[in-house]
Motif scaffolding. Structure first.
Motif, short mmCIF file in Angstrom:
data_model
loop_
_atom_site.label_atom_id
_atom_site.label_comp_id
_atom_site.label_asym_id
_atom_site.label_seq_id
_atom_site.Cartn_x
_atom_site.Cartn_y
_atom_site.Cartn_z
N THR A 192 0.84 -1.19 0.00
CA THR A 192 0.00 0.00 0.00
C THR A 192 0.88 1.25 0.00
N ASN A 193 0.25 2.41 -0.09
CA ASN A 193 1.03 3.64 -0.08
C ASN A 193 1.26 4.18 1.32
N THR A 194 0.49 3.69 2.28
CA THR A 194 0.64 4.10 3.67
C THR A 194 0.29 2.94 4.58
N SER A 195 0.90 2.91 5.74
CA SER A 195 0.57 1.87 6.71
C SER A 195 -0.71 2.18 7.47
N GLN A 196 -1.25 3.40 7.28
CA GLN A 196 -2.44 3.82 7.99
C GLN A 196 -3.68 3.62 7.13
N CYS A 197 -4.01 2.37 6.82
CA CYS A 197 -5.19 2.07 6.01
C CYS A 197 -5.69 0.66 6.35
N PRO A 198 -6.97 0.36 6.06
CA PRO A 198 -7.52 -0.95 6.41
C PRO A 198 -6.75 -2.13 5.81
#
Length: 247
Positions: A192-198
């Motif tokens: 993903t582009n960020t670790s802060q996602c479902p």
């Protein structure tokens, strides 16, 4: 040269990451905004903007504006890809023992699985096909799944492994597909582009890339694109490590 370093971006919380995405996508106009205007455009508080300034090594918002103006002059405004963040990602990853360990752990999951399903949404669908080709060439049964279509998790002695490729990692389709795979007992790995996602939270192993999102005009509106170079690099690293497991 990139405006922000990979290490700076990697340490940002979700609000700060939103400021980062807005700044790199709107360099041509962001440097002319005051702090309240920027915070309003992003949808965060001025406190978050100030924390962002501190996170990227600026003494305050005035210094951030200066750096944005300098970068806008160098890059010719917004809408152009900057190769530096992708190069930084690859360089930092190559020197990081923790990254190498995560690659080995993910490859181990893929090696132990009965088959691998690669699910990609949007532009990531093309990466799913490429990843399936790489993993198949490494000696593992691998199948791409795109959009609302794709392989179901087959039953067998070894459970299926699923690689989720999703920049935002938060669409209803991605979440629904992940829930279906997890109910079937699949092991999930994600890029993903960020670790802060479902998608990152639901995965056993997540590889966040932290690439700036670039605004592009298409037809009647705009879309935000991020470099896929880190994702391609990760797929090739995983395939190479997987081949080592299967020898």
């Amino acid at each position: 040269m990139s405006l922000f370093s990979y290490e700076q971006v990697k340490g940002m919380n979700p609000g700060e990451f939103r400021v980062y995405n807005f700044v790199v996508s709107h360099l041509g106009t962001a440097h002319g905004m005051n702090i309240r205007q920027l915070a309003g455009a992003v949808g965060v508080s001025t406190t978050t903007v100030l924390r962002f300034c501190e996170k990227v090594g600026c003494s305050g918002y005035t210094e951030l504006k200066y750096r944005m103006k300098q970068a806008a002059g160098t890059q010719g405004g917004h809408g152009a890809y900057d190769a530096a963040p992708a190069a930084q990602f690859i360089s930092n990853s190559a020197k990081d023992p923790a990254f190498a360990e995560k690659i080995a752990q993910a490859a181990g999951i893929f090696a132990d699985a009965g088959c691998i399903i690669l699910y990609g949404d949007g532009a990531s669908g093309m990466l799913a096909r490429y990843g399936a080709y790489l993993f198949g060439s490494a000696g593992k049964a691998a199948f791409p799944a795109e959009g609302g279509y794709g392989a179901a998790c087959p039953e067998g002695e070894h459970k299926t492994a699923v690689l989720i490729l999703s920049s935002q990692g938060d669409s209803e389709t991605v979440i629904s597909r992940m829930e279906r795979y997890k109910r079937a007992g699949a092991a999930l790995v994600s890029i993903t582009n960020t670790s802060q996602c479902p998608a990152a939270w639901a995965s056993e192993i997540n590889f966040p890339c932290y690439m700036p999102q670039i605004c592009r005009d298409i037809g009647d509106g705009q879309t935000e694109l991020a470099s896929q170079v880190p994702a391609v690099y990760l797929l090739e690293k995983l395939a190479a490590e997987l081949q080592g497991f299967l020898k």
